[in-house]
Write a protein that holds these residues in place. Sequence first.
Motif, PDB file in Angstrom:
ATOM      1  N   ASP A   1       0.847  -1.336  -0.024  1.00 54.09           N
ATOM      2  CA  ASP A   1      -0.137   0.082  -0.023  1.00 54.09           C
ATOM      3  C   ASP A   1       0.893   1.226   0.052  1.00 54.09           C
ATOM      4  O   ASP A   1       1.868   1.348   0.682  1.00 54.09           O
ATOM      5  CB  ASP A   1      -0.842  -0.015   1.158  1.00 54.09           C
ATOM      6  CG  ASP A   1      -2.127  -0.674   1.089  1.00 54.09           C
ATOM      7  OD1 ASP A   1      -2.502  -1.318   0.036  1.00 54.09           O
ATOM      8  OD2 ASP A   1      -2.756  -1.135   2.259  1.00 54.09           O
ATOM      9  N   GLU A   2       0.237   2.195  -0.752  1.00 60.48           N
ATOM     10  CA  GLU A   2       1.169   3.606  -0.746  1.00 60.48           C
ATOM     11  C   GLU A   2       1.168   3.981   0.570  1.00 60.48           C
ATOM     12  O   GLU A   2       0.159   3.968   1.447  1.00 60.48           O
ATOM     13  CB  GLU A   2       0.486   4.578  -1.649  1.00 60.48           C
ATOM     14  CG  GLU A   2       1.194   5.785  -1.758  1.00 60.48           C
ATOM     15  CD  GLU A   2       0.361   6.789  -2.671  1.00 60.48           C
ATOM     16  OE1 GLU A   2       0.914   8.126  -2.759  1.00 60.48           O
ATOM     17  OE2 GLU A   2      -0.607   6.646  -3.428  1.00 60.48           O
ATOM     18  N   GLY A   3       2.359   4.677   1.233  1.00 65.26           N
ATOM     19  CA  GLY A   3       2.682   5.092   2.471  1.00 65.26           C
ATOM     20  C   GLY A   3       2.481   3.982   3.753  1.00 65.26           C
ATOM     21  O   GLY A   3       2.677   4.675   4.638  1.00 65.26           O
ATOM     22  N   ALA A   4       2.525   2.630   3.367  1.00 60.89           N
ATOM     23  CA  ALA A   4       2.543   1.811   4.502  1.00 60.89           C
ATOM     24  C   ALA A   4       4.017   1.829   5.065  1.00 60.89           C
ATOM     25  O   ALA A   4       4.793   1.886   4.435  1.00 60.89           O
ATOM     26  CB  ALA A   4       2.317   0.535   3.830  1.00 60.89           C
ATOM     27  N   VAL A   5       3.900   1.648   6.448  1.00 62.02           N
ATOM     28  CA  VAL A   5       4.898   1.439   7.163  1.00 62.02           C
ATOM     29  C   VAL A   5       4.944   0.300   8.138  1.00 62.02           C
ATOM     30  O   VAL A   5       3.955  -0.079   8.606  1.00 62.02           O
ATOM     31  CB  VAL A   5       5.388   2.703   8.256  1.00 62.02           C
ATOM     32  CG1 VAL A   5       5.746   3.880   7.017  1.00 62.02           C
ATOM     33  CG2 VAL A   5       4.178   2.982   8.919  1.00 62.02           C
ATOM     34  N   HIS A   6       6.088  -0.292   8.496  1.00 55.85           N
ATOM     35  CA  HIS A   6       5.959  -1.427   9.538  1.00 55.85           C
ATOM     36  C   HIS A   6       6.306  -1.127  10.830  1.00 55.85           C
ATOM     37  O   HIS A   6       7.003  -0.208  11.116  1.00 55.85           O
ATOM     38  CB  HIS A   6       7.076  -2.559   9.104  1.00 55.85           C
ATOM     39  CG  HIS A   6       6.822  -4.014   9.449  1.00 55.85           C
ATOM     40  ND1 HIS A   6       7.796  -4.565   9.945  1.00 55.85           N
ATOM     41  CD2 HIS A   6       5.769  -4.868   9.489  1.00 55.85           C
ATOM     42  CE1 HIS A   6       7.481  -5.838  10.789  1.00 55.85           C
ATOM     43  NE2 HIS A   6       5.939  -5.979  10.099  1.00 55.85           N
ATOM     44  N   ALA A   7       5.518  -1.473  11.809  1.00 48.18           N
ATOM     45  CA  ALA A   7       5.430  -1.307  13.061  1.00 48.18           C
ATOM     46  C   ALA A   7       5.664  -2.327  13.862  1.00 48.18           C
ATOM     47  O   ALA A   7       4.960  -3.298  13.902  1.00 48.18           O
ATOM     48  CB  ALA A   7       4.296  -0.482  13.679  1.00 48.18           C
ATOM     49  N   ILE A   8       6.412  -2.355  14.973  1.00 51.95           N
ATOM     50  CA  ILE A   8       6.781  -3.542  15.868  1.00 51.95           C
ATOM     51  C   ILE A   8       6.793  -3.008  17.387  1.00 51.95           C
ATOM     52  O   ILE A   8       7.282  -1.965  17.834  1.00 51.95           O
ATOM     53  CB  ILE A   8       8.198  -4.053  15.517  1.00 51.95           C
ATOM     54  CG1 ILE A   8       8.390  -4.475  14.152  1.00 51.95           C
ATOM     55  CG2 ILE A   8       8.546  -5.166  16.513  1.00 51.95           C
ATOM     56  CD1 ILE A   8       9.635  -4.793  13.796  1.00 51.95           C
ATOM     57  N   THR A   9       5.934  -3.581  18.401  1.00 51.65           N
ATOM     58  CA  THR A   9       5.581  -3.291  19.483  1.00 51.65           C
ATOM     59  C   THR A   9       5.681  -4.445  20.371  1.00 51.65           C
ATOM     60  O   THR A   9       5.202  -5.678  20.254  1.00 51.65           O
ATOM     61  CB  THR A   9       4.277  -2.503  19.809  1.00 51.65           C
ATOM     62  OG1 THR A   9       4.068  -1.517  19.012  1.00 51.65           O
ATOM     63  CG2 THR A   9       4.003  -2.194  21.179  1.00 51.65           C
ATOM     64  N   GLN A  10       6.710  -4.417  21.625  1.00 49.13           N
ATOM     65  CA  GLN A  10       6.729  -5.673  22.288  1.00 49.13           C
ATOM     66  C   GLN A  10       5.873  -4.942  23.627  1.00 49.13           C
ATOM     67  O   GLN A  10       5.721  -3.910  24.058  1.00 49.13           O
ATOM     68  CB  GLN A  10       8.001  -5.786  22.841  1.00 49.13           C
ATOM     69  CG  GLN A  10       9.192  -6.303  21.768  1.00 49.13           C
ATOM     70  CD  GLN A  10      10.440  -6.377  21.946  1.00 49.13           C
ATOM     71  OE1 GLN A  10      10.957  -5.623  23.093  1.00 49.13           O
ATOM     72  NE2 GLN A  10      11.422  -6.734  21.172  1.00 49.13           N
ATOM     73  N   TYR A  11       5.168  -6.092  24.171  1.00 48.34           N
ATOM     74  CA  TYR A  11       4.463  -5.830  25.382  1.00 48.34           C
ATOM     75  C   TYR A  11       4.562  -6.937  26.484  1.00 48.34           C
ATOM     76  O   TYR A  11       4.940  -7.917  26.135  1.00 48.34           O
ATOM     77  CB  TYR A  11       2.802  -5.781  25.006  1.00 48.34           C
ATOM     78  CG  TYR A  11       1.952  -7.080  24.492  1.00 48.34           C
ATOM     79  CD1 TYR A  11       1.806  -7.837  25.697  1.00 48.34           C
ATOM     80  CD2 TYR A  11       2.337  -7.602  23.381  1.00 48.34           C
ATOM     81  CE1 TYR A  11       0.947  -8.954  25.357  1.00 48.34           C
ATOM     82  CE2 TYR A  11       1.885  -8.887  23.099  1.00 48.34           C
ATOM     83  CZ  TYR A  11       1.101  -9.649  24.452  1.00 48.34           C
ATOM     84  OH  TYR A  11       0.668 -10.839  23.866  1.00 48.34           O
ATOM     85  N   VAL A  12       4.382  -6.409  27.624  1.00 47.82           N
ATOM     86  CA  VAL A  12       4.192  -7.340  28.873  1.00 47.82           C
ATOM     87  C   VAL A  12       3.048  -6.936  29.881  1.00 47.82           C
ATOM     88  O   VAL A  12       2.964  -5.815  30.188  1.00 47.82           O
ATOM     89  CB  VAL A  12       5.733  -7.203  29.574  1.00 47.82           C
ATOM     90  CG1 VAL A  12       5.345  -8.053  31.079  1.00 47.82           C
ATOM     91  CG2 VAL A  12       6.746  -7.729  28.622  1.00 47.82           C
ATOM     92  N   VAL A  13       2.340  -7.791  30.074  1.00 52.13           N
ATOM     93  CA  VAL A  13       1.105  -7.836  31.127  1.00 52.13           C
ATOM     94  C   VAL A  13       1.643  -7.751  32.510  1.00 52.13           C
ATOM     95  O   VAL A  13       2.487  -8.805  32.931  1.00 52.13           O
ATOM     96  CB  VAL A  13       0.169  -8.778  31.034  1.00 52.13           C
ATOM     97  CG1 VAL A  13      -0.969  -8.549  31.957  1.00 52.13           C
ATOM     98  CG2 VAL A  13      -0.472  -8.716  29.690  1.00 52.13           C
ATOM     99  N   LEU A  14       1.476  -6.538  33.052  1.00 48.73           N
ATOM    100  CA  LEU A  14       2.123  -6.668  34.673  1.00 48.73           C
ATOM    101  C   LEU A  14       1.375  -7.026  35.766  1.00 48.73           C
ATOM    102  O   LEU A  14       1.742  -7.498  36.788  1.00 48.73           O
ATOM    103  CB  LEU A  14       2.940  -5.063  34.809  1.00 48.73           C
ATOM    104  CG  LEU A  14       3.989  -4.706  33.869  1.00 48.73           C
ATOM    105  CD1 LEU A  14       4.373  -3.159  33.974  1.00 48.73           C
ATOM    106  CD2 LEU A  14       5.115  -5.529  33.963  1.00 48.73           C
ATOM    107  N   SER A  15       0.218  -6.661  35.342  1.00 54.09           N
ATOM    108  CA  SER A  15      -0.741  -6.999  36.580  1.00 54.09           C
ATOM    109  C   SER A  15      -2.200  -6.990  35.846  1.00 54.09           C
ATOM    110  O   SER A  15      -2.412  -6.048  34.806  1.00 54.09           O
ATOM    111  CB  SER A  15      -0.816  -5.900  37.738  1.00 54.09           C
ATOM    112  OG  SER A  15      -1.522  -6.412  38.762  1.00 54.09           O
ATOM    113  N   GLU A  16      -3.193  -7.543  36.579  1.00 53.33           N
ATOM    114  CA  GLU A  16      -4.648  -7.453  36.063  1.00 53.33           C
ATOM    115  C   GLU A  16      -5.664  -7.094  37.011  1.00 53.33           C
ATOM    116  O   GLU A  16      -5.226  -7.581  38.178  1.00 53.33           O
ATOM    117  CB  GLU A  16      -4.740  -8.988  35.471  1.00 53.33           C
ATOM    118  CG  GLU A  16      -4.148  -9.243  34.134  1.00 53.33           C
ATOM    119  CD  GLU A  16      -4.225 -10.677  33.760  1.00 53.33           C
ATOM    120  OE1 GLU A  16      -4.525 -10.974  32.711  1.00 53.33           O
ATOM    121  OE2 GLU A  16      -4.084 -11.647  34.667  1.00 53.33           O
TER     122      GLU A  16
END
Length: 331
Positions: free
Chosen positions: A213-228
Motif C-alpha cells: 500500500d502507498e505510504g505503508a510502514v511496518h510497526a513493531i511493539t513488544q508488550y508485557v502484562v504486569l498486573s490484571e
Amino acid sequence: MRSVETVEVGEDDGVARIDRWLRRRYPHLTQGQVEKMIRTGQVRVDGARVKASDRVSPGQSVRIPPIPEAAERAPPSGLSRKDEDFIRSLVLHKDDDVIVLNKPHGIAVQGGAKTLRHIDGMLDGLKFENEKRPKLVHRLDRDTSGCLVLARHPRAAAFLGEAFRDRDTDKIYWAIVVGSPRPKIGELRSWMRKAPGAHDADREMMQRAVQWDEGAVHAITQYVVLSEAAGRASWVALRPVTGRTHQLRFHMAEMGHAIAGDPKYKCDRPTPNDLTGALLLHARALRLPHPSGGELKVIAPLAPHMEAIFDLLGFDERDAKDPFEPFEGAR
C-alpha cells in the motif's frame, strides 16, 4: 518575508539531514514546506541541488530562499511568569546538553491552527543560563503523559535526533488496557498507514495496511502484562521497537485490548465506565546515549490521572521497580 541568503553550517550544528537542519533553523516551517523548497531546487548546498535526506556538514554553504515570517501562533519571545513556572515544574533532568520533561496529559507538544498553548511555545522558560531555547527532539501525543526530551544546543539536537532515528534509545510506556491480553508477553507486528482525509495532528489516524500500500510502514511493539484487575483491565508495559505515529494505540486496539480512554482507537471489548476519561498512556522511562558520553536513564512519575486509576484498580507502581527489566532479554 526574508530575502534569499546564504548560510554556512556551523560547528555546533554537527552533521545533519538538510531537512532537519532547516526545521531547526526555521521551526515555524512545516515539514511539507521544507520538502517542497528542497524538491523544487530553492534550497542548494554548495551550489548543488539536494534531496531531503542528504546531509550537510560544518563549513558547507546553504542557499536559503525567501522564508515567510513566523505566523502569529509561533512560540512567543515573551513568556508569562505563570507559564515559566509551569514549564520549569515539569523538569525531571537537566544538564549542559539535555533536558527531560514529565509532560502532562492534555497539552500538545507543538502548536496548530487551534492550539495556542503548547510545550514548544513555553521553551523560552527553559533557557536557564543559555541564550537559545532548547529544541524538541521527539514528540508525544497531546493526551500521552511522560518523558519528553529536549536538546539544549544544536550539536546535542543532532546527536539525539540520530539516536532516536537509529533506534539507539529505549522507551517504555505504561498503559491501562481493557480486558486481559493473552499471551501475557509478546510482540505485535503490522503494516499501517495514515488514513486519508486528516491533515492535522488532532484528526490524524492510522489504519491497517499491507506492505505494498502507498505510504505503508511496518510497526513493531513488544508488550508485557504486569498486573490484571479481575479481567476488567490490565496494566501493560509497552516497548515500541519502531517509532510510528500512534503505534502503541493502534496495536493494542488491533489486538482487541484498546488503551482505556482512547477516543480514536477502540476495540469490540467494552471499556468499564470508570476508565472512559483521559487516555491512560504514560511514557514511563527513557534510556538513551548521552551527547557527552555515557548513558542517560530517566523515569517519569505517574501523571495524576494515571495514579488515580492505579489506586482504583489496586495496581502498585512499586511492583515494577525497573521499567526496563521485562524487556531486557529482547534488546
